[in-house]
Design a protein around this motif. Structure first.
Motif, mmCIF file in Angstrom:
data_model
loop_
_atom_site.group_PDB
_atom_site.id
_atom_site.type_symbol
_atom_site.label_atom_id
_atom_site.label_comp_id
_atom_site.label_asym_id
_atom_site.label_seq_id
_atom_site.Cartn_x
_atom_site.Cartn_y
_atom_site.Cartn_z
ATOM 1 N N GLN A 184 -3.700 30.074 43.345
ATOM 2 C CA GLN A 184 -4.983 30.552 43.302
ATOM 3 C C GLN A 184 -5.441 31.425 42.102
ATOM 4 O O GLN A 184 -6.243 31.109 41.366
ATOM 5 C CB GLN A 184 -5.563 31.024 44.513
ATOM 6 C CG GLN A 184 -5.027 32.481 44.634
ATOM 7 C CD GLN A 184 -3.532 32.456 45.590
ATOM 8 O OE1 GLN A 184 -3.092 31.332 45.509
ATOM 9 N NE2 GLN A 184 -3.279 33.502 46.137
ATOM 10 N N ARG A 187 -5.322 28.996 38.991
ATOM 11 C CA ARG A 187 -6.517 28.436 38.713
ATOM 12 C C ARG A 187 -7.706 28.933 38.265
ATOM 13 O O ARG A 187 -8.505 28.483 37.511
ATOM 14 C CB ARG A 187 -7.140 27.847 40.190
ATOM 15 C CG ARG A 187 -6.342 26.493 40.703
ATOM 16 C CD ARG A 187 -7.001 25.511 39.921
ATOM 17 N NE ARG A 187 -6.295 24.185 40.184
ATOM 18 C CZ ARG A 187 -6.264 23.428 41.048
ATOM 19 N NH1 ARG A 187 -7.114 23.758 42.137
ATOM 20 N NH2 ARG A 187 -5.381 22.476 41.163
ATOM 21 N N THR A 188 -7.599 30.031 38.577
ATOM 22 C CA THR A 188 -9.025 31.129 38.154
ATOM 23 C C THR A 188 -8.716 31.402 36.776
ATOM 24 O O THR A 188 -9.678 31.277 35.853
ATOM 25 C CB THR A 188 -8.740 32.401 38.869
ATOM 26 O OG1 THR A 188 -8.650 32.253 40.188
ATOM 27 C CG2 THR A 188 -10.045 33.094 38.569
ATOM 28 N N LYS A 190 -7.003 29.382 34.551
ATOM 29 C CA LYS A 190 -7.281 28.399 33.841
ATOM 30 C C LYS A 190 -8.545 27.989 33.697
ATOM 31 O O LYS A 190 -9.154 27.517 32.581
ATOM 32 C CB LYS A 190 -6.432 27.200 34.409
ATOM 33 C CG LYS A 190 -4.976 26.895 33.973
ATOM 34 C CD LYS A 190 -4.297 26.065 34.786
ATOM 35 C CE LYS A 190 -4.514 24.688 34.591
ATOM 36 N NZ LYS A 190 -3.907 23.572 35.254
ATOM 37 N N ASP A 191 -9.390 28.151 34.762
ATOM 38 C CA ASP A 191 -10.837 27.778 34.663
ATOM 39 C C ASP A 191 -11.640 29.033 33.558
ATOM 40 O O ASP A 191 -12.462 28.570 33.126
ATOM 41 C CB ASP A 191 -11.466 28.142 36.077
ATOM 42 C CG ASP A 191 -11.156 27.135 36.922
ATOM 43 O OD1 ASP A 191 -10.590 26.372 36.454
ATOM 44 O OD2 ASP A 191 -11.413 27.029 38.327
ATOM 45 N N LYS A 192 -11.282 30.165 33.854
ATOM 46 C CA LYS A 192 -11.787 31.229 33.027
ATOM 47 C C LYS A 192 -11.689 30.759 31.386
ATOM 48 O O LYS A 192 -12.465 30.754 30.655
ATOM 49 C CB LYS A 192 -11.176 32.495 33.033
ATOM 50 C CG LYS A 192 -11.963 33.652 32.586
ATOM 51 C CD LYS A 192 -11.586 34.877 33.294
ATOM 52 C CE LYS A 192 -12.197 36.148 32.595
ATOM 53 N NZ LYS A 192 -11.141 37.119 31.843
ATOM 54 N N LYS A 194 -10.968 27.647 30.263
ATOM 55 C CA LYS A 194 -11.592 26.677 29.901
ATOM 56 C C LYS A 194 -13.178 27.047 29.650
ATOM 57 O O LYS A 194 -13.516 26.542 28.679
ATOM 58 C CB LYS A 194 -11.476 25.599 31.123
ATOM 59 C CG LYS A 194 -11.862 24.161 30.731
ATOM 60 C CD LYS A 194 -11.733 23.420 31.776
ATOM 61 C CE LYS A 194 -12.060 21.819 31.509
ATOM 62 N NZ LYS A 194 -11.976 21.056 32.903
ATOM 63 N N MET A 195 -13.523 27.827 30.153
ATOM 64 C CA MET A 195 -15.054 28.244 30.149
ATOM 65 C C MET A 195 -15.242 28.691 28.746
ATOM 66 O O MET A 195 -16.267 28.632 28.149
ATOM 67 C CB MET A 195 -15.442 29.064 31.256
ATOM 68 C CG MET A 195 -16.773 28.838 31.641
ATOM 69 S SD MET A 195 -16.613 28.508 33.474
ATOM 70 C CE MET A 195 -16.267 30.270 34.049
#
Lengths: 285, 473, 176
Positions: A184, A187-188, A190-192, A194-195
């Motif tokens: 988790q 994921r967080t 990687k998402d950050k 990517k953003m």
């Protein structure tokens, strides 16, 4: 028909084993280096894991029966019998899922509940798991834990249920679970990244166990990132995984006492992602 | 003089058995068993009730009722292998003996094949019972999935699924097709619901030459398919272990070893059921001592095969000098499981020598006890395959001995009730001795007798006078 | 050519029945050929069937087809399923694992072979059917029957042939 077309078109790709680099083009390969010199066996990592990953607290009776759920366990070995008090001679080994590159647990699952992600992790899909427990039988490290009971019924009596981590599920009876390298958090991050349109930076996040370790024994990072601390540690101690091109691992110089890195049960060719740094012992001589 | 030439050897079956009597004797099993039959039914129902209760409790509470951390598999998988193994002899022996035209197969193959089918159905329960979430068991089946998810075709567990389903389908069909002419006989001799049942199931078989010709060939083709199939099924079950990396499991001799063990326990079970059926239905004329002796000899040979393969496995582990494997083997022999291990060796390798003595082979109570003990030994073998490895695998931290819990014992007992019930119901509904083939056997013997009589110069009896005069209308 | 009558002779002696068929074969009754004869027997009876001459059986082609279908079909099916279910790359093994798929293909070959053998049996033996009105329960007991479809003029000579060979019972019906 289209699936047959697909089979013919990508035949050579589908026939690649790990020796030829495998099917995946890895984005990341999360890995660890654990310095046993620094480990004091305080179990902070284990406690942090319980808190982070909603691990069930089973109580002493169930624990004694072998119905425990500690994804991260600190094993104790008394291997210095020459000490005056054997208790003093304990050495510790924090053991969690080794996220093997060629994991024995994966091909045996009848329903593909455990599989390999493009991040190089062994993922366990709770929803798909039917609980055949073959994966644990084939795991040489025995780091998979099975929900023998509906632990949630008694593990977090009110108001302790309020402290459950909302980022992941609470598992019910009948599924296998294990260390996810705090997927988790991965994921967080990687998402950050990517953003913000950038790559994940080394040290930007870490696993709960590494974060909680008071002596910084646990290092976590991306083995694909040549600049990360873990990669450098692995390189220093001449430990290497099979890389994307399937290049052979380089041989460790066994004569050099400075090289302390090893992977547990490496002779089984499981290609673990966790490297341990051997403890340097004081000798009486 | 003539009598000496013909009767010097004891016969598998009397050749002057009137065909009408064959029909009556066998069909009598459909409605008139001894009282022991009903007692057996009651025992099976009780066992089944115990097992079912345990399963309901386990379903409610979770697998903690019977397992713990390193012992992810335990009695259930051991018993699964046991039942799969038991299923092997029926169809496999029937098929082999059919291909080589061994006539003594004829009175005993029907119930042996039924044993195969029902022990497979029992075996099939165990991988499902042992699942953590057994309500999702069908995810192992490769049905066309709407979400693009398939089972893992690489897992030995899903091979098990394929292999067992194939074996169950094929052996049930083999049983059914071999029974077609008998169903026609049953149809012609019963009334009421039985007549309706047999009329439907016999598909209107009337025994014309077209049917017999196609039947002969189709039955032979199926027999040929079933032999490699049976061998493959137990090798695939052995892959559950041999394909894993665990010391004590990762052994290349496992497939033949499992097949030998399967034949062994199956043969022992055939002896048990042979004796039981002979008693229930007063079939002393059909299940004769010479036939029992033949099965016993076969069992003895297979027991020696099993012993050999067992020793080869130990030797290869010993000389291979794989530290982990050796530790597991040594642990089996001297550790907590040693009593079970040495009992297995005694029941499996020493006890079968009783089968080598003619007087013991012909003593029914002894054979009953021996055959049951042989199967106890084979059950222990399966347990000694599963548990010691789990208790002493690669990783010392996880070393642990676990004794089966009450729940798992109850479910194991329940499986015997389930199997027994299916089998007992089957023998009450269907003719469990092949009538048409016993007639063939009698007929063949008759022809042989006549030939022998002609050879020694005696007057041949009327050719084809295979029935009593008074039966002729 | 459609025949008008159906005639069944029941014999209690297999040898006599065989002789009766050989007589028909030798054209002892004009206008009746051995190809019109159906033998109905309680047991599998190759010795008597020899008298009927060679009558082909084709069930083995069903078996061959079924086996090949199972083998090739399951190979394509499983490989294609693996190739579309890409989450499978596991344990360092390829997506399509030929070696282990062989195990399943082997099983499916046998399953295909067995199922098509069953179909071949049903087709070849014309099952399910009805035993017919002439069918006698004595056939499933111990008597052998010779069934013929004949025209009216052949009835009498056939019956006398049957009687010559000690027929136990003769049944006949008119084909509508």
């Amino acid at each position: 028909m289209s699936s047959l077309q697909n089979l013919i078109n990508n035949w050579s790709q589908y026939r690649k084993g790990i020796e030829e680099g495998g099917f995946h083009h890895y984005e990341h390969r999360w890995g660890m280096a654990i310095d046993l010199n620094a480990c004091i066996g305080c179990n902070a990592c284990s406690t942090a894991c319980y808190a982070e990953n909603n691990l069930a607290v089973v109580g002493p009776e169930r624990f004694a029966k072998g119905h425990f759920m500690h994804w991260m366990r600190v094993e104790r070995y008394w291997d210095q019998p020459e000490k005056e008090f054997p208790e003093q001679g304990a050495s510790f080994l924090p053991m969690m899922c080794q996220q093997c590159g060629a994991a024995p647990c994966e091909p045996v699952c009848p329903v593909v509940a455990t599989y390999h992600t493009p991040d190089g992790l062994n993922a366990q899909v709770y929803n798909r798991c039917i609980g055949s427990r073959y994966c644990n039988n084939n795991c040489p490290y025995r780091v998979r834990y099975f929900n023998f009971w509906s632990y949630y019924e008694s593990s977090w009596p009110e108001p302790l249920n309020m402290q459950l981590n909302p980022d992941l599920t609470v598992r019910d009876k009948g599924v296998m679970e294990k260390c996810t390298f705090c997927v988790q958090r991965i994921r967080t991050a990687k998402d950050k990244a990517k953003m913000e349109n950038r790559k994940v930076k080394d040290g930007e996040f870490t696993t709960a166990c590494a974060q909680a370790c008071p002596t910084n024994a646990i290092h976590f990072g991306d083995l694909m990132d040549p600049e990360s601390q873990v990669t450098k540690l692995w390189a220093t101690h001449q430990v290497s995984r099979v890389d994307e091109q399937g290049r052979p691992r380089h041989e460790q110089d066994k004569q050099n006492p400075e090289l302390r890195g090893y992977r547990v049960l490496e002779e089984l060719n499981t290609d673990p992602s966790v490297m341990y740094l051997e403890r340097v012992r004081e000798t009486l001589a | 003089m003539k009598d000496i030439a013909i009767h010097s050897q004891e016969k598998d079956i009397r050749e002057d058995l009137p065909w009408k009597q064959i029909n009556t004797d066998i069909l009598r099993s459909l409605d008139n068993p001894r009282r022991g039959y009903w007692y057996s039914i009651i025992v099976c129902l009780v066992l089944l009730a115990i097992g079912f209760t345990a399963e309901v409790i386990q379903y409610q509470h979770g697998m903690g009722m019977s397992k713990n951390h390193p012992h992810m598999w335990n009695l259930y998988i051991a018993t699964f292998i046991f039942w799969i193994g038991m299923s092997h002899s029926g169809t496999l022996l029937s098929a082999i003996l059919h291909i080589v035209h061994a006539d003594w197969r004829k009175p005993i193959y029907r119930f042996a094949e039924a044993m195969t089918t029902f022990s497979l159905m029992t075996a099939l329960l165990f991988p499902v019972i042992h699942l953590g979430r057994l309500w999702n068991f069908y995810w192992v089946v490769p049905y066309i999935p709407s979400r693009g998810t398939w089972p893992n075709f690489r897992s030995p567990l899903s091979w098990d699924g394929f292999a067992i389903m194939t074996y169950l389908t094929s052996s049930a069909l083999f049983l059914y097709i071999g029974m077609l002419p008998d169903l026609a006989i049953a149809r012609d001799n019963t009334t009421g619901w039985r007549k309706r049942l047999y009329s439907t199931l016999s598909l209107g078989w009337c025994g014309n030459d077209r049917q017999w010709r196609v039947f002969r060939k189709a039955y032979m083709l199926m027999a040929i398919f079933l032999i490699p199939l049976a061998v493959s099924v137990h090798s695939i079950v052995s892959s559950d272990f041999a394909m894993s990396i665990n010391p004590g499991w990762h052994v290349t001799t496992f497939p033949p070893y499992f097949v030998a063990g399967a034949l062994y326990s199956g043969c022992a079970a055939i002896i048990t059921l042979f004796i039981l059926l002979r008693y229930y239905f007063r079939w002393e004329e059909y299940m004769t001592l010479p036939i029992l002796e033949k099965i016993c000899k076969l069992t003895f040979a297979i027991a020696m095969m099993w012993t050999y393969l067992n020793l080869v496995e130990f030797a290869s582990v010993w000389y291979g000098h794989d530290v982990y494997g050796k530790e597991v083997l040594w642990g089996k022999m001297t550790g907590a499981y040693a009593p079970a291990f040495w009992s297995m060796m005694f029941f499996g390798s020493v006890l079968p020598f009783t089968l080598a003595f003619r007087s013991l082979r012909r003593h029914i109570p002894t054979m009953m006890a021996v055959s049951i003990l042989l199967n106890v030994g084979m059950w222990l073998e399966r347990w000694m395959i599963v548990s010691p490895t789990l208790s002493q695998s690669f990783y010392p931290w996880s070393w642990d001995v676990m004794w089966p819990t009450l729940t798992s014992w109850a479910i194991v007992l329940g499986s015997f009730g389930w199997f027994g019930l299916l089998f007992l119901v089957f023998v009450k509904i269907f003719p469990s001795v092949s009538m048409y083939e016993v007639k063939e056997m009698v007929y063949h013997r008759k022809l042989a007798t006549e030939k022998a009589a002609a050879r020694v110069g005696g007057a041949a009896p009327a050719y084809g006078a295979h029935m009593k005069k008074e039966d002729a209308v | 050519m459609k025949k008008s009558h159906r005639l069944l002779g029941l014999f209690s002696n297999f040898d006599e029945a065989t002789k009766a068929i050989y007589d028909i074969r030798a054209d002892k009754v004009s206008g009746v050929s051995v190809n019109d004869v159906t033998l109905i027997s309680p047991i599998e009876h190759p010795e008597v069937e020899e008298a009927l001459g060679d009558r082909g059986v084709h069930v083995q082609f069903f078996t061959l087809f079924g086996g090949l279908f199972g083998l090739i079909g399951s190979w394509l099916w499983i490989s294609a399923a693996q190739a579309t279910f890409l989450v499978q790359p596991q344990g360092g093994k390829p997506v399509v694992t030929l070696v282990t798929n062989f195990v399943l293909n082997y099983e499916m070959m046998i399953l295909g072979g067995v199922l098509f053998t069953l179909i071949g049996l049903l087709v070849g033996a014309r099952l399910p059917s009805r035993p017919g009105t002439l069918y006698s329960e004595k056939i499933s007991l111990d008597q052998i029957g010779i069934l013929l479809e004949v025209n009216e003029p052949n009835l009498a000579p056939l019956k006398s042939l049957f009687h010559l060979h000690n027929v136990v019972e003769i049944r006949e019906e008119i084909i509508r």
